[in-house]
Design a protein around this motif. Structure first.
Motif, PDB file in Angstrom:
ATOM      1  N   GLN A  50     -41.919  55.511  46.688  1.00  0.00           N
ATOM      2  CA  GLN A  50     -42.716  56.544  47.367  1.00  0.00           C
ATOM      3  C   GLN A  50     -44.211  56.288  47.260  1.00  0.00           C
ATOM      4  O   GLN A  50     -44.951  56.484  48.211  1.00  0.00           O
ATOM      5  CB  GLN A  50     -42.419  57.910  46.751  1.00  0.00           C
ATOM      6  N   VAL A  51     -44.629  55.866  46.069  1.00  0.00           N
ATOM      7  CA  VAL A  51     -46.083  55.728  45.871  1.00  0.00           C
ATOM      8  C   VAL A  51     -46.491  54.252  45.805  1.00  0.00           C
ATOM      9  O   VAL A  51     -47.474  53.906  45.156  1.00  0.00           O
ATOM     10  CB  VAL A  51     -46.561  56.489  44.606  1.00  0.00           C
ATOM     11  N   ALA A  52     -45.744  53.401  46.520  1.00  0.00           N
ATOM     12  CA  ALA A  52     -46.028  51.958  46.474  1.00  0.00           C
ATOM     13  C   ALA A  52     -47.475  51.669  46.894  1.00  0.00           C
ATOM     14  O   ALA A  52     -48.155  50.847  46.283  1.00  0.00           O
ATOM     15  CB  ALA A  52     -45.051  51.224  47.370  1.00  0.00           C
ATOM     16  N   GLU A  53     -47.945  52.370  47.913  1.00  0.00           N
ATOM     17  CA  GLU A  53     -49.290  52.120  48.430  1.00  0.00           C
ATOM     18  C   GLU A  53     -50.349  52.476  47.382  1.00  0.00           C
ATOM     19  O   GLU A  53     -51.228  51.677  47.059  1.00  0.00           O
ATOM     20  CB  GLU A  53     -49.489  52.963  49.686  1.00  0.00           C
ATOM     21  N   GLU A  54     -50.200  53.694  46.790  1.00  0.00           N
ATOM     22  CA  GLU A  54     -51.167  54.148  45.784  1.00  0.00           C
ATOM     23  C   GLU A  54     -51.133  53.227  44.567  1.00  0.00           C
ATOM     24  O   GLU A  54     -52.175  52.907  43.983  1.00  0.00           O
ATOM     25  CB  GLU A  54     -50.851  55.576  45.333  1.00  0.00           C
ATOM     26  N   THR A  55     -49.947  52.783  44.172  1.00  0.00           N
ATOM     27  CA  THR A  55     -49.808  51.924  42.997  1.00  0.00           C
ATOM     28  C   THR A  55     -50.608  50.644  43.200  1.00  0.00           C
ATOM     29  O   THR A  55     -51.339  50.180  42.325  1.00  0.00           O
ATOM     30  CB  THR A  55     -48.314  51.572  42.781  1.00  0.00           C
ATOM     31  N   GLU A  56     -50.487  50.089  44.388  1.00  0.00           N
ATOM     32  CA  GLU A  56     -51.194  48.849  44.725  1.00  0.00           C
ATOM     33  C   GLU A  56     -52.703  49.085  44.742  1.00  0.00           C
ATOM     34  O   GLU A  56     -53.463  48.373  44.115  1.00  0.00           O
ATOM     35  CB  GLU A  56     -50.702  48.426  46.118  1.00  0.00           C
ATOM     36  N   VAL A  57     -53.105  50.145  45.441  1.00  0.00           N
ATOM     37  CA  VAL A  57     -54.536  50.390  45.640  1.00  0.00           C
ATOM     38  C   VAL A  57     -55.233  50.718  44.322  1.00  0.00           C
ATOM     39  O   VAL A  57     -56.331  50.233  44.051  1.00  0.00           O
ATOM     40  CB  VAL A  57     -54.728  51.543  46.659  1.00  0.00           C
ATOM     41  N   PHE A  58     -54.592  51.542  43.483  1.00  0.00           N
ATOM     42  CA  PHE A  58     -55.239  51.970  42.237  1.00  0.00           C
ATOM     43  C   PHE A  58     -55.004  50.987  41.084  1.00  0.00           C
ATOM     44  O   PHE A  58     -55.337  51.270  39.942  1.00  0.00           O
ATOM     45  CB  PHE A  58     -54.745  53.364  41.820  1.00  0.00           C
ATOM     46  N   GLY A  59     -54.394  49.850  41.384  1.00  0.00           N
ATOM     47  CA  GLY A  59     -54.175  48.846  40.340  1.00  0.00           C
ATOM     48  C   GLY A  59     -53.277  49.347  39.231  1.00  0.00           C
ATOM     49  O   GLY A  59     -53.477  49.011  38.063  1.00  0.00           O
ATOM     50  N   ALA A  60     -52.305  50.184  39.580  1.00  0.00           N
ATOM     51  CA  ALA A  60     -51.424  50.746  38.544  1.00  0.00           C
ATOM     52  C   ALA A  60     -50.144  49.931  38.378  1.00  0.00           C
ATOM     53  O   ALA A  60     -49.247  50.316  37.646  1.00  0.00           O
ATOM     54  CB  ALA A  60     -51.072  52.187  38.908  1.00  0.00           C
ATOM     55  N   THR A  61     -50.119  48.761  39.067  1.00  0.00           N
ATOM     56  CA  THR A  61     -48.861  47.996  39.065  1.00  0.00           C
ATOM     57  C   THR A  61     -48.437  47.605  37.654  1.00  0.00           C
ATOM     58  O   THR A  61     -47.264  47.719  37.294  1.00  0.00           O
ATOM     59  CB  THR A  61     -49.031  46.734  39.944  1.00  0.00           C
TER      60      THR A  61
END
Ligand code: ATP
Length: 606
Positions: free
Chosen positions: A238-249
């Motif tokens: 669900q939050v794949a985009e946010e994870t990528e953008v915020f460097g939370a990977t």
């Protein structure tokens, strides 16, 4: 299903060990027996078939043992004995009977395998339907609280495990009957050997029960871990985009690794015990067989044929005893999944969606009358909110963030009921009216509309089968999305989804508007419908609203004043209260909040 109350468990804790175990089992049975209710007739048939199969097998074993001894001694007439029955048969007749019994046993065995499969498929389907209906019939407050992925896990993992437990129950019952038949037959051959064997087997069963309990404990941990694991997996998509953008990977990866590890531990233990227990049982059971032979030698049984028969029967009884053990283990490890289903069903059914029975006519006017609402006991969100709107009128709701605007929308949509006060339609409390009538008259465009995987037509129709293709196209025209759709190569048959094959934010919002307009609603509620739109798309939505206004009640929640141009009156909400109501001009005089928003808007425009 009976809920398990705290007081009950409190009483249980004060009880002594064995009594507590019995009470615990009774309570578990009360909760879980409904899963097996639909299988009752199947179980009766299974018991009958297993008894016949057991007798056929015992007779076959007696014949094999007697035949082997007679062949070694060169007898032409063979005396076969099973219990009180003893028959003399020619050698060829005995062969024919043995072949016949073997074939009959094979047929019966197939039926014995089919019945548990049938029972578990029934449970699988029934349970899915029950869960689905209970969830969809529950109040919005229950649905809104459900964690992402939890319902999906219940419908897949938990239901499958329960169906497998039913299969295990069926196989266990068969094994139990076969075990009893085989042991009874062994008694007729050698009372002493069978008695020693049976006593030792029962003792062994009780000795190994603590290991089964441990298995259940690990399985419970596994089912809990599996649920949170599924939630994480769902969230990461669900939050794949946010994870990528915020460097939370990296953090996600670390958390995921930890969660995977925490599932691994109970998994190893559960699998180890699940496969190790039956194996252990088998090894110890072979020892029992030796014990039985020692008993035979001590009691001085002379008959070679009955000695051979009793050994064959006890070996078969051992196999069935091992099957009983492994099916019990199979049920044990699935019990926690079944408890989670019972909990969910109780949760969904405790708070059903309320409905009235009075038919609802056309909506002439709509009012909130002294409405107060709280999500929880600690804080009230709406206090004594009243305003009215009539057909042909559009009313706007504005206010700072957290003022209660979306809560009003949920109350208007009958997703939540006010704690006091009422929503009145033509002066009648809406709670007394039929929900289907309300749903047919009221439509909604949310702030962030969802697109489902399907064609554009599917998305506009949204499971309302009675809506024709012509109505879909007419609604798309009114929502000013028809030209965009027509420009796509597949037109209305274009496949769209929330992410893959996504349409633009403006197009999605206008598809949502078409979905709301297609059933020609008498009340249209919109929660920030244009907040994510460019000015051109916003203008198109405004034109749509103007076009339908004279036949409809429009209630529009907005942050931006430009969105409110269609509204005749505006309600200003502050801290859950109506702070002012009036036209744009009135509010410029009456409301500090409105004036402030107006000034900010003007500054931004200049
Ligand atoms: N499901 C919920 N459970 C508990 N409290 C909630 C829930 N939804 C909203 N609230 C609280 O109720 C209050 C009003 O929320 P609401 O969403 O109605 O405000 P709003 O005016 O629509 O805000 P916004 O303009 O930011 O969307 C807020 O304090 C919010 O924290």
């Amino acid at each position: 299903m009976t809920p398990v109350g705290d007081s009950d468990s409190g009483r249980t804790q004060r009880r002594s060990g064995p009594l507590r175990a019995v009470v615990g089992m009774r309570r578990a049975w009360r909760r879980l027996s409904p899963f097996f209710r639909s299988s009752r007739s199947g179980i009766v048939l299974l018991v009958a078939l297993a008894m016949v199969t057991g007798l056929a097998e015992a007779a076959l074993l007696a014949i094999i043992a007697t035949m082997a001894v007679s062949l070694a001694e060169g007898d032409q007439v063979i005396t076969v004995g099973l219990g009180p029955v003893s028959v003399d048969m020619a050698r060829n007749t005995t062969f024919a009977v043995a072949v016949g019994l073997a074939a009959a046993r094979a047929g019966l065995q197939l039926a014995l395998a089919y019945l548990p499969a049938l029972m578990s498929s029934r449970v699988l389907t029934d349970l899915r339907i029950q869960l689905f209906e209970a969830f969809t019939a529950s109040a919005w407050s229950v649905k809104a609280k459900e964690r992402d992925g939890a319902f999906q896990t219940l419908m897949t993992q938990n239901v499958t495990n329960t169906a497998q437990a039913v299969t295990a129950l069926g196989l266990g019952i068969t094994a139990m009957i076969m075990f009893l038949t085989m042991t009874a037959a062994a008694f007729t051959q050698s009372f002493v050997a069978a008695a020693v064997f049976l006593t030792a087997a029962l003792a062994l069963f009780f000795v190994l029960r603590p290991l089964s309990r441990r298995l259940r404990r690990h399985a419970k941990m596994l089912s809990t871990e599996a649920m949170s694991f599924t939630n994480t997996v769902q969230e990461v998509v669900q939050v794949a985009e946010e994870t990528e953008v915020f460097g939370a990977t990296d953090t996600y990866r670390r958390d995921f690794r930890e969660q995977s590890e925490s599932v691994r531990r109970p998994y190893v233990r559960t699998r180890f015990l699940a496969t190790g227990l039956p194996g252990l049982y088998q090894s110890v059971a072979l020892l029992l067989l030796v014990l039985a032979l020692i008993a035979i030698s001590l009691s001085g049984t002379a008959q070679l044929a009955s000695l051979a028969a009793v050994i064959l029967m006890l070996i078969r009884a051992l196999t069935y005893a091992q099957q009983i053990q492994s099916t019990l283990t199979g049920i044990d490890e699935r019990i926690p999944f079944m408890h989670q289903i019972v909990d969910a069903l109780e949760r969904y059914r405790q708070e059903p969606q309320q409905d009235g029975d009075a038919p609802l006519g056309d909506v002439g006017d709509l009012a909130l009358s002294h409405v107060s609402f709280a999500y929880n006991a600690e804080s009230d969100v709406l206090h004594d909110v009243s305003f009215a709107v009539r057909r042909g009128e559009a009313i706007g709701i504005v206010g700072p963030s957290g003022a209660g605007k979306s809560t009003i929308v949920q109350i208007l949509l009958r997703l939540r009921d006010p704690q006091s006060g009422a929503v009145l339609v033509n002066g009648q409390d809406v709670r007394g009216t039929r929900r289907v009538d309300w749903q047919a008259r009221v439509s909604y465009v949310p702030q962030a509309s969802q697109v489902v995987w399907g064609t554009v037509t599917d998305n506009i129709r949204f499971h309302r089968d009675w809506i024709t293709d012509e109505q879909v196209v007419a609604a798309a025209r009114r929502a000013h999305i028809h030209d965009d759709i027509s420009a796509w190569p597949q037109g209305y048959d274009t496949l769209i989804g929330q992410r893959a094959n996504a349409v633009s934010g403006g197009q999605r919002q206008r598809i949502a508007l078409a979905r709301a307009l297609v059933a020609e609603p008498q009340v249209l509620v919109l929660d920030e419908p244009t907040s994510a739109l460019d000015v051109r798309s916003e203008e198109l939505v405004q034109r749509s609203l103007q076009a339908i206004k004279q036949d409809t009640i429009i209630i529009l929640v907005a942050h931006r004043l430009s969105t409110l141009s269609v509204c005749d009156r505006i309600v200003v909400m502050v801290d859950g209260r109506v702070s002012a109501v009036g036209s744009h001009t009135d509010l410029m005089k009456q409301s500090d909040f409105f004036r402030e928003v107006h000034e900010i808007t003007a500054r931004q425009g200049s």
